[in-house]
Design a protein around this motif. Structure first.
Motif, PDB file in Angstrom:
ATOM      1  N   ARG A 248      47.174  -1.380  41.365  1.00  0.00           N
ATOM      2  CA  ARG A 248      48.353  -0.839  42.062  1.00  0.00           C
ATOM      3  C   ARG A 248      49.631  -1.543  41.629  1.00  0.00           C
ATOM      4  NH1 ARG A 248      46.872   0.083  48.310  1.00  0.00           N
ATOM      5  NH2 ARG A 248      49.023   0.840  48.221  1.00  0.00           N
TER       6      ARG A 248
ATOM      7  N   LEU B 148      50.634  -0.002  38.268  1.00  0.00           N
ATOM      8  CA  LEU B 148      51.206   1.343  38.381  1.00  0.00           C
ATOM      9  C   LEU B 148      52.544   1.345  39.113  1.00  0.00           C
ATOM     10  CD1 LEU B 148      47.946   3.383  39.135  1.00  0.00           C
ATOM     11  CD2 LEU B 148      49.167   3.121  36.949  1.00  0.00           C
TER      12      LEU B 148
ATOM     13  N   ASN C 150      55.001   0.077  36.339  1.00  0.00           N
ATOM     14  CA  ASN C 150      55.240   1.130  35.357  1.00  0.00           C
ATOM     15  C   ASN C 150      54.138   2.170  35.521  1.00  0.00           C
ATOM     16  OD1 ASN C 150      55.471   2.729  32.949  1.00  0.00           O
ATOM     17  ND2 ASN C 150      56.580   1.033  31.977  1.00  0.00           N
ATOM     18  N   GLU C 151      54.528   3.404  35.773  1.00  0.00           N
ATOM     19  CA  GLU C 151      53.544   4.454  36.043  1.00  0.00           C
ATOM     20  C   GLU C 151      52.800   4.931  34.798  1.00  0.00           C
ATOM     21  OE1 GLU C 151      55.442   7.629  38.085  1.00  0.00           O
ATOM     22  OE2 GLU C 151      55.865   6.456  39.895  1.00  0.00           O
TER      23      GLU C 151
END
Length: 505
Positions: free
Chosen positions: A453, A456, A459-460
């Protein structure tokens, strides 16, 4: 050289050595009691060091630290119950060896493996602390998640007789790790409206319930054997120190590989002895010419697990000394002790307080020798547990487990959880499920989720897990590990089928 001599002059005093001796004894005894961890022993020691000189106080806590990693071996070998989370893999071979009438050999082998693991980690600490610390601090959540993915592939080596049941147990462990507060947002989840589950399932409660309660319950299944005064382990009380030392040294590759694994994992903040213990055991099993012997009392299993967990003591000090980042909860307590004395912990620690740093290096080495002496002289006393009948030892250990579970958070609700998890663990054991994958899932689940988590949220882009070199390296290692495990299981299955056909014909 001047800093080294100043540090040595502070360590090699009668008062400091006496305090370190007491700390080593306390660490061994505390870790030998199921439910009492090394961290708890260090926390209890911390207030006693406030009146000492900084290096003297750190030396005492390092003695407790090193002794604690060895103490978990005692209950793992004699009771089949890991005294600390970092002794889980030790039970796989130490307890079967003790059950086979070689309790002294199992304990002696674990003690020597712990000693050499600590010494090797201290050497690496002295030589490579600054560069390893710089590498460790550059690892982001992507690398940590990939490392945990690789560590989770260990499940394939711990599945026992049934691959399906082993994987199910691992998934149950991962599911149990999601109960309670969200690690990022702090929201409760999967608590089913029960106040007891709002804070999650404490790892130590799960460990004690799954291993200790289920093991003790299985020991008293046969009422006749209990009434007749049967014992947990049998055989002569024999502790052949020097003979076993030579036996350990005849396995240099396993010893050094496991110690290096412990150092590297210890240098990663948030990892620790519980992961190193399992990873070192897994790699020893994969590298063995006779992997089927693991879990039946093979010496290589004991050497790998004990060298691996003990080496994290030196590895954990690498980021703390080099960068001021604690590698584990124990290292955070050591940092707090230094800060109480007004010493700033950070990258300048080696330059501003070189005598203190070198003194810590010396204290690690001295603590390992003190641990060896204390363990060698006291193991015959601990081996007397083998002479205690089940009807005495089982209730006594059960009480220690209950006290340890309660002392964790001082909550009565934890005792209800302990009972329920213990019954659940006993049922899984009776159905032929391996408990090791479940414990592994509970250990690694929160770390994996937290770092996934964080990655993400930072940076997705999911491709970063594959474009960052170290992260990609860990993922490739995970794939290779899975393929290797599947190949091993298929080879074993074909061998069994061939033997069955030969017997039938």
């Amino acid at each position: 050289m001047d800093s080294f001599l100043i540090g040595a002059s502070q360590i090699f005093t009668v008062t400091t050595l006496a305090y370190m001796l007491a700390g080593s004894i306390a660490g061994i005894v505390a870790a030998a009691i199921p439910g009492f961890t090394v961290t708890m022993a260090i926390v209890l020691t911390l207030p006693l060091t406030f009146t000492m000189e900084p290096l003297q106080g750190i030396a005492v806590m390092l003695a407790v630290y090193v002794g604690g990693y060895t103490g978990g071996l005692i209950s793992a070998a004699l009771l089949g119950i890991p005294g600390t989370p970092s002794s889980v893999a030790t039970t796989f071979d130490a307890f079967p060896m003790a059950r086979g009438g070689e309790a002294g050999r199992a304990l002696s082998m674990g003690v020597w493996a712990s000693f050499f693991g600590t010494v090797i980690s201290t050497i690496v600490l002295i030589v490579a602390a600054p560069p390893l610390a710089m590498i460790a601090v550059k690892l982001g959540p992507w690398e940590y998640f990939s490392l945990i993915v690789f560590a989770l592939t260990i499940v394939a080596s711990l599945v026992g007789e049934s691959v399906i049941r082993g994987l199910i147990a691992g998934l149950i462990g991962l599911a149990m790790s999601t109960v309670g507060s969200d690690p990022i947002l702090g929201r409760s989840r999967f608590d089913f409206g029960l106040e007891t589950l709002e804070t999650g399932l404490p790892f130590l409660v799960v460990l004690i319930g799954i291993y200790a309660i289920s093991q003790l319950a299985s020991e008293v299944e046969d009422a006749k054997s209990v009434k007749s005064g049967s014992k947990l382990v049998t055989g002569a009380i024999d502790f052949q120190t020097w003979k076993v030392m030579r036996e350990v040294l005849t396995r240099p590759v396993n010893l050094i590989r496991s110690s290096i694994i412990g150092v590297l994992i210890g240098a990663l903040p948030g990892a620790g002895g519980s992961i190193a213990n399992l990873v070192a055991y897994d790699q020893a099993k994969r590298s063995s010419k006779n992997p089927d012997a693991f879990g039946t009392g093979t010496p290589d299993g004991i050497v790998a697990s004990e060298a691996g967990n003990s080496a994290t003591a030196g590895g954990g000090l690498i980021p703390m000394i080099g960068l001021g980042i604690p590698g584990s909860a124990v290292d955070a307590i050591l940092m707090a002790s230094l800060m109480v004395h007004g010493i700033s912990v950070g990258p300048r620690l080696i330059m501003d307080h070189s005598d203190l740093v070198y003194g810590m290096f010396i204290a690690m080495a001295v603590a390992s020798f003190i641990m060896l002496i204390v363990a060698t002289l006291s193991m015959r006393l601990f081996l007397r547990v083998a002479e205690v009948p089940k009807w005495i030892i089982v209730p006594v250990v059960m009480i220690c487990c209950v006290v340890g579970a309660f002392a964790l958070n001082n909550r009565v609700s934890d005792l209800y959880l302990l009972g329920c998890i213990g019954v659940f663990g006993y049922a899984l054991r009776a159905l032929g499920y391996s408990l090791a994958p479940l414990v592994l899932g509970v250990i690694l689940g929160p770390i994996a989720e937290t770092n996934l988590r964080r990655a993400l949220m930072t940076n997705e882009d999911p491709t970063l897990f594959f474009t960052r070199p170290i992260s990609l390296l860990f993922l490739i290692a995970a794939v290779v590990s899975i393929v290797w495990a599947i190949r091993g299981h298929m080879k074993k299955r074909k061998t069994e089928e061939r033997l069955f056909d030969a017997a039938a014909s």
